[in-house]
Design an enzyme around this catalytic site. Structure first.
Site, PDB file in Angstrom:
ATOM      1  CB  SER A  79      -0.847   0.066   1.395  1.00 50.68           C
ATOM      2  OG  SER A  79      -1.889  -0.694   1.084  1.00 50.68           O
ATOM      3  CE  LYS A  82      -4.022   1.091  -1.231  1.00 56.24           C
ATOM      4  NZ  LYS A  82      -4.413   0.330  -0.086  1.00 56.24           N
ATOM      5  CE1 TYR A 203      -4.259  -0.403  -4.709  1.00 49.79           C
ATOM      6  CE2 TYR A 203      -4.611  -2.846  -4.985  1.00 49.79           C
ATOM      7  CZ  TYR A 203      -4.495  -1.744  -4.152  1.00 49.79           C
ATOM      8  OH  TYR A 203      -4.637  -1.967  -2.810  1.00 49.79           O
ATOM      9  CE1 TYR A 255      -4.734   1.436   4.120  1.00 53.41           C
ATOM     10  CE2 TYR A 255      -3.061   0.409   5.450  1.00 53.41           C
ATOM     11  CZ  TYR A 255      -3.533   0.735   4.301  1.00 53.41           C
ATOM     12  OH  TYR A 255      -2.921   0.629   2.960  1.00 53.41           O
ATOM     13  CB  VAL A 273      -0.045  -6.171   3.965  1.00 48.12           C
ATOM     14  CG1 VAL A 273      -1.468  -5.727   4.589  1.00 48.12           C
ATOM     15  CG2 VAL A 273      -0.389  -6.147   2.333  1.00 48.12           C
TER      16      VAL A 273
HETATM   17  O1  DON Z   1      -4.826  -4.199  -1.754  1.00 47.62           O
HETATM   18  C1  DON Z   1      -4.048  -5.062  -1.179  1.00 47.62           C
HETATM   19  O2  DON Z   1      -4.686  -5.846  -0.757  1.00 47.62           O
HETATM   20  C2  DON Z   1      -2.597  -4.827  -1.189  1.00 47.62           C
HETATM   21  N1  DON Z   1      -2.176  -5.249  -2.220  1.00 47.62           N
HETATM   22  C3  DON Z   1      -2.225  -3.707  -0.426  1.00 47.62           C
HETATM   23  C4  DON Z   1      -2.833  -3.655   0.892  1.00 47.62           C
HETATM   24  C5  DON Z   1      -1.907  -3.173   1.836  1.00 47.62           C
HETATM   25  O3  DON Z   1      -0.663  -3.044   1.942  1.00 47.62           O
HETATM   26  C6  DON Z   1      -2.529  -2.639   3.189  1.00 47.62           C
HETATM   27  N2  DON Z   1      -1.659  -2.233   4.043  1.00 47.62           N
HETATM   28  N3  DON Z   1      -1.506  -2.283   5.264  1.00 47.62           N
END
Ligand code: DON
Length: 322
Positions: A79, A82, A203, A255, A273
């Site tokens: 993320s 982003k 994405y 978040y 993540v």
């Molecule tokens: O959208 C997703 O599920 C992941 N590729 C990115 C999510 C993410 O890193 C959330 N962060 N804490």
């Protein structure tokens, strides 16, 4: 997580040796906290990460670096991409257009929540949650190829070695139905134009960039330097847009943990993540962290613990008093 009392603040940490000592303490605290988290498994490939890994990297404008632990290990940016996507969108599309597609409010929901988009507002709450990030990618997709965005990511992180992690990309593409659902919902509401499958594919690719704690410190340093590479002087994004980005990182970067992070750490930061966190601090300095053991909100436990220590002992909180 213990909450620091004001009496504990040490005013003496001004010289480089003392700063190094505080970084070493923050690293030790973070390392100890790794046992409290669990690696992400919803993208199967991410479950292979070593939960005990931890790296902390500080990178200052004068070139000085502070490196502790696993700072060269490559992991996926997830993320944190982003932030890069938002910066590119602001630069090439402009504030008015970007924010006619997404709001700038914290959602209070999990990163991949769909609920407010369907029931509260057809515009995503902010660009750093999945709904908003996918909308931002839909704006970029007609303008940029993945290779062009990859090049921009390398510039923002001051790291030319960033590549696509094919295994993580494939793993997320195979299992990313929730993100595809978000894209189709955005399309059904007429908020998103374009092909939801192509947009989610881009994405997923941007989430699968292989970075290190050092790359994330590079990104933090560019943000801390108001959008310039301090070593080449190259302007990547205007200071005004960087202020927008850092404000949204402060309010939404972790978040539904952004509020407590704001109180305890008080810095613009963004997590992923994969276990990464990027953070921009005064100095200017960028801080990059890698600790794939996550808490229940999907944020690195070691990363947060280390940042809490750094913020507290080095008086980095944006509202720290003199
Ligand atoms: O959208 C997703 O599920 C992941 N590729 C990115 C999510 C993410 O890193 C959330 N962060 N804490």
């Amino acid at each position: 997580m213990s909450f620091p009392t004001y009496e504990q603040i040490d005013y003496s940490y001004r010289d480089p040796e003392a700063v190094k000592k505080v970084f070493a303490e923050a690293y030790a605290n973070g390392l100890e906290a790794t046992s409290e988290g669990r690696v992400a498994t919803y993208i199967p490939e991410l479950s292979k990460a070593d939960p005990s890994a931890f790296g902390l990297f500080g990178w200052k404008k004068d070139g000085e670096t502070l490196s502790f632990g696993d700072t060269t290990t490559r992991f996926t940016i997830q993320s944190i991409s982003k932030v890069i996507n938002l910066a590119v969108a602001l630069k090439y599309i402009g504030f008015r257009d970007v924010f006619s597609h997404v709001l700038m409010e914290p959602s209070g929901d999990e990163f991949n929540s769909i609920i407010k988009l369907d029931t509260v507002n057809s515009l995503p709450f902010n660009p750093l949650i999945n709904t908003g990030a996918i909308e931002i990618v839909s704006l970029l997709e007609p303008l940029f190829s993945f290779e062009e965005l990859l090049d921009l990511a390398r510039s923002f992180c001051m790291d030319n070695e960033i590549t696509l992690n094919e295994a993580v990309y494939r793993s997320e593409a195979e299992t990313g139905d929730r993100n595809r659902a978000i894209a189709y919902l955005l399309k059904s509401k007429g908020v998103m134009k374009g092909d939801p499958d192509r947009i989610t594919d881009l994405y997923f690719r941007m989430c699968s960039l292989n970075v290190s704690a050092r790359s994330l410190a590079g990104l933090g340093l560019v943000l801390a330097c108001d959008g310039s590479n301090p070593f080449t002087g190259k302007h990547l994004v205007s200071p005004g847009y960087i202020r927008v980005i850092k404000s949204i990182m402060f309010t939404c970067g972790l978040y539904n943990e952004s509020g407590s992070f704001g109180v305890k750490v008080g810095l613009p930061a963004k997590s992923g993540v994969g276990g990464g966190i990027t953070c921009a601090v005064k100095g200017p300095m960028g801080i990059g962290l890698y600790g794939p053991a996550l808490d229940g909100k999907g944020n690195s436990v070691a990363g947060i613990r280390a940042l809490e220590h750094l913020s507290h002992r080095l008086r980095l909180h944006v509202f720290a008093y003199e």
